[in-house]
Design an enzyme around this catalytic site. Structure first.
Site, PDB file in Angstrom:
ATOM      1  N   GLU A  96     -17.783 -52.610 -26.640  1.00 48.04           N
ATOM      2  CA  GLU A  96     -19.021 -53.303 -26.270  1.00 48.04           C
ATOM      3  C   GLU A  96     -19.720 -52.510 -25.170  1.00 48.04           C
ATOM      4  O   GLU A  96     -20.940 -52.325 -25.175  1.00 48.04           O
ATOM      5  CB  GLU A  96     -18.701 -54.734 -25.816  1.00 48.04           C
ATOM      6  CG  GLU A  96     -19.861 -55.717 -25.918  1.00 48.04           C
ATOM      7  CD  GLU A  96     -20.989 -55.492 -24.943  1.00 48.04           C
ATOM      8  OE1 GLU A  96     -22.161 -55.634 -25.320  1.00 48.04           O
ATOM      9  OE2 GLU A  96     -20.722 -55.165 -23.766  1.00 48.04           O
ATOM     10  N   LEU A 113     -17.161 -57.226 -14.349  1.00 44.42           N
ATOM     11  CA  LEU A 113     -17.255 -57.873 -15.656  1.00 44.42           C
ATOM     12  C   LEU A 113     -15.967 -58.670 -15.855  1.00 44.42           C
ATOM     13  O   LEU A 113     -14.886 -58.175 -15.527  1.00 44.42           O
ATOM     14  CB  LEU A 113     -17.385 -56.824 -16.773  1.00 44.42           C
ATOM     15  CG  LEU A 113     -18.679 -56.026 -16.820  1.00 44.42           C
ATOM     16  CD1 LEU A 113     -18.618 -54.991 -17.942  1.00 44.42           C
ATOM     17  CD2 LEU A 113     -19.885 -56.951 -17.006  1.00 44.42           C
TER      18      LEU A 113
HETATM   19  N1  NAP Z   1     -22.242 -59.000 -18.300  1.00 47.53           N
HETATM   20  C1  NAP Z   1     -23.297 -58.284 -17.984  1.00 47.53           C
HETATM   21  O1  NAP Z   1     -24.050 -57.864 -18.863  1.00 47.53           O
HETATM   22  C2  NAP Z   1     -23.600 -57.983 -16.558  1.00 47.53           C
HETATM   23  C3  NAP Z   1     -24.727 -57.223 -16.218  1.00 47.53           C
HETATM   24  C4  NAP Z   1     -24.990 -56.992 -14.876  1.00 47.53           C
HETATM   25  C5  NAP Z   1     -24.144 -57.503 -13.909  1.00 47.53           C
HETATM   26  N2  NAP Z   1     -23.049 -58.215 -14.285  1.00 47.53           N
HETATM   27  C6  NAP Z   1     -22.168 -58.820 -13.277  1.00 47.53           C
HETATM   28  O2  NAP Z   1     -22.963 -59.599 -12.401  1.00 47.53           O
HETATM   29  C7  NAP Z   1     -22.476 -59.483 -11.075  1.00 47.53           C
HETATM   30  C8  NAP Z   1     -23.519 -58.822 -10.180  1.00 47.53           C
HETATM   31  O3  NAP Z   1     -24.776 -59.471 -10.311  1.00 47.53           O
HETATM   32  P1  NAP Z   1     -25.522 -60.124  -9.066  1.00 47.53           P
HETATM   33  O4  NAP Z   1     -26.722 -60.848  -9.569  1.00 47.53           O
HETATM   34  O5  NAP Z   1     -24.519 -60.879  -8.266  1.00 47.53           O
HETATM   35  O6  NAP Z   1     -25.901 -58.869  -8.166  1.00 47.53           O
HETATM   36  P2  NAP Z   1     -26.924 -57.629  -8.302  1.00 47.53           P
HETATM   37  O7  NAP Z   1     -28.281 -58.112  -8.703  1.00 47.53           O
HETATM   38  O8  NAP Z   1     -26.338 -56.547  -9.080  1.00 47.53           O
HETATM   39  O9  NAP Z   1     -26.924 -57.155  -6.790  1.00 47.53           O
HETATM   40  C9  NAP Z   1     -27.448 -58.031  -5.807  1.00 47.53           C
HETATM   41  C10 NAP Z   1     -28.101 -57.187  -4.760  1.00 47.53           C
HETATM   42  O10 NAP Z   1     -28.983 -56.219  -5.362  1.00 47.53           O
HETATM   43  C11 NAP Z   1     -30.218 -56.178  -4.670  1.00 47.53           C
HETATM   44  N3  NAP Z   1     -31.237 -56.765  -5.537  1.00 47.53           N
HETATM   45  C12 NAP Z   1     -31.049 -57.461  -6.689  1.00 47.53           C
HETATM   46  N4  NAP Z   1     -32.240 -57.807  -7.233  1.00 47.53           N
HETATM   47  C13 NAP Z   1     -33.180 -57.309  -6.410  1.00 47.53           C
HETATM   48  C14 NAP Z   1     -34.597 -57.342  -6.428  1.00 47.53           C
HETATM   49  N5  NAP Z   1     -35.278 -57.944  -7.417  1.00 47.53           N
HETATM   50  N6  NAP Z   1     -35.260 -56.735  -5.432  1.00 47.53           N
HETATM   51  C15 NAP Z   1     -34.579 -56.114  -4.434  1.00 47.53           C
HETATM   52  N7  NAP Z   1     -33.226 -56.063  -4.352  1.00 47.53           N
HETATM   53  C16 NAP Z   1     -32.555 -56.654  -5.335  1.00 47.53           C
HETATM   54  C17 NAP Z   1     -29.995 -56.971  -3.401  1.00 47.53           C
HETATM   55  O11 NAP Z   1     -29.375 -56.031  -2.523  1.00 47.53           O
HETATM   56  P3  NAP Z   1     -29.482 -56.124  -0.908  1.00 47.53           P
HETATM   57  O12 NAP Z   1     -28.675 -57.309  -0.539  1.00 47.53           O
HETATM   58  O13 NAP Z   1     -28.911 -54.823  -0.468  1.00 47.53           O
HETATM   59  O14 NAP Z   1     -30.950 -56.287  -0.605  1.00 47.53           O
HETATM   60  C18 NAP Z   1     -28.976 -58.010  -3.846  1.00 47.53           C
HETATM   61  O15 NAP Z   1     -28.214 -58.566  -2.782  1.00 47.53           O
HETATM   62  C19 NAP Z   1     -21.200 -58.643 -11.187  1.00 47.53           C
HETATM   63  O16 NAP Z   1     -20.101 -59.501 -11.401  1.00 47.53           O
HETATM   64  C20 NAP Z   1     -21.466 -57.804 -12.403  1.00 47.53           C
HETATM   65  O17 NAP Z   1     -20.267 -57.336 -13.004  1.00 47.53           O
HETATM   66  C21 NAP Z   1     -22.769 -58.464 -15.577  1.00 47.53           C
END
Ligand code: NAP
Length: 187
Positions: free
Chosen positions: A31, A24
């Site tokens: 929050e 984050l």
């Molecule tokens: N501010 C907020 O409310 C908030 C909320 C959530 C996250 N975040 C931030 O967002 C970032 C992470 O998000 P991101 O989108 O980069 O990653 P993510 O979705 O958390 O992780 C990505 C990995 O998760 C798996 N994945 C995600 N969606 C999938 C699906 N529909 N089906 C199967 N596997 C799935 C895959 O893993 P594999 O590669 O192993 O297949 C993919 O490479 C971080 O910086 C975090 O702190 C912020």
């Protein structure tokens, strides 16, 4: 088969950024506590919520009270530490919560991100609400909340149990927001 409601919860800065380098971009403990209290609250004692996240968004504070947690990944071969289940895609995770033995126990399914998962969840017919904290400041981000149709999900002025006044923490102002899906008849 149960039909649990699917809810999305996130916080985004002024350009809809949600993350930077896997974390984050801000430090807003109150929050974060609001987020935790939403996903761990159940209206009926004995019920639990199912929280679904991508591999990089899994919550490290575990175990979460009143929750089963599912991590989605196509590459992991075992359930990550602090999670209860590993699924390959969103539909399998929703099925897990909607079929026996969990269906009787699960009240709400919360989608915690990341981006692809938010995108898919907001298109799912069972998704009725988006909890999106509006952080009224700019942070450098590399991950962004996906666009969604605000004619389909409309911002609710006052939502029961959600403070409507502007919050402030560490000099950063933010506002809790709830968008609710408009029924087909009223579009
Ligand atoms: N501010 C907020 O409310 C908030 C909320 C959530 C996250 N975040 C931030 O967002 C970032 C992470 O998000 P991101 O989108 O980069 O990653 P993510 O979705 O958390 O992780 C990505 C990995 O998760 C798996 N994945 C995600 N969606 C999938 C699906 N529909 N089906 C199967 N596997 C799935 C895959 O893993 P594999 O590669 O192993 O297949 C993919 O490479 C971080 O910086 C975090 O702190 C912020």
């Amino acid at each position: 088969m149960g039909r649990q409601l699917l809810r999305v919860i996130a916080a985004a800065e002024s350009n809809m950024g949600i993350g930077k380098c896997g974390n984050l971009p801000w430090d807003l403990p109150n929050e974060f506590n609001y987020f935790l209290s939403r996903i761990t609250s159940v209206s009926t004692p004995g019920k639990k919520n199912l929280v679904i996240s991508g591999r990089q968004s899994a919550i490290k504070d575990s175990p979460l009270p009143n929750c089963y947690s599912v991590v989605l990944s196509r590459t992991l071969s075992s359930v990550p530490e602090n999670a209860n289940y590993l699924c390959r895609d969103l539909d399998s995770a929703i099925q897990l919560g909607s079929l026996a033995p969990l269906s009787e126990e699960i009240e709400t399914i919360w989608v915690l991100g990341g981006v692809k998962l938010f995108e898919e969840a907001m298109k799912h017919p069972n998704c009725d609400q988006i909890y999106l904290t509006k952080i009224m400041a700019h942070f450098d981000c590399d991950t962004f909340f996906p666009e969604f149709d605000q004619e389909i999900f409309r911002l609710v002025d006052e939502f029961p149990g959600v403070p409507s006044e502007i919050q402030e923490e560490n000099g950063i102002k933010y506002k809790f927001q709830v968008f609710e899906k408009v029924s087909k008849q009223s579009i």
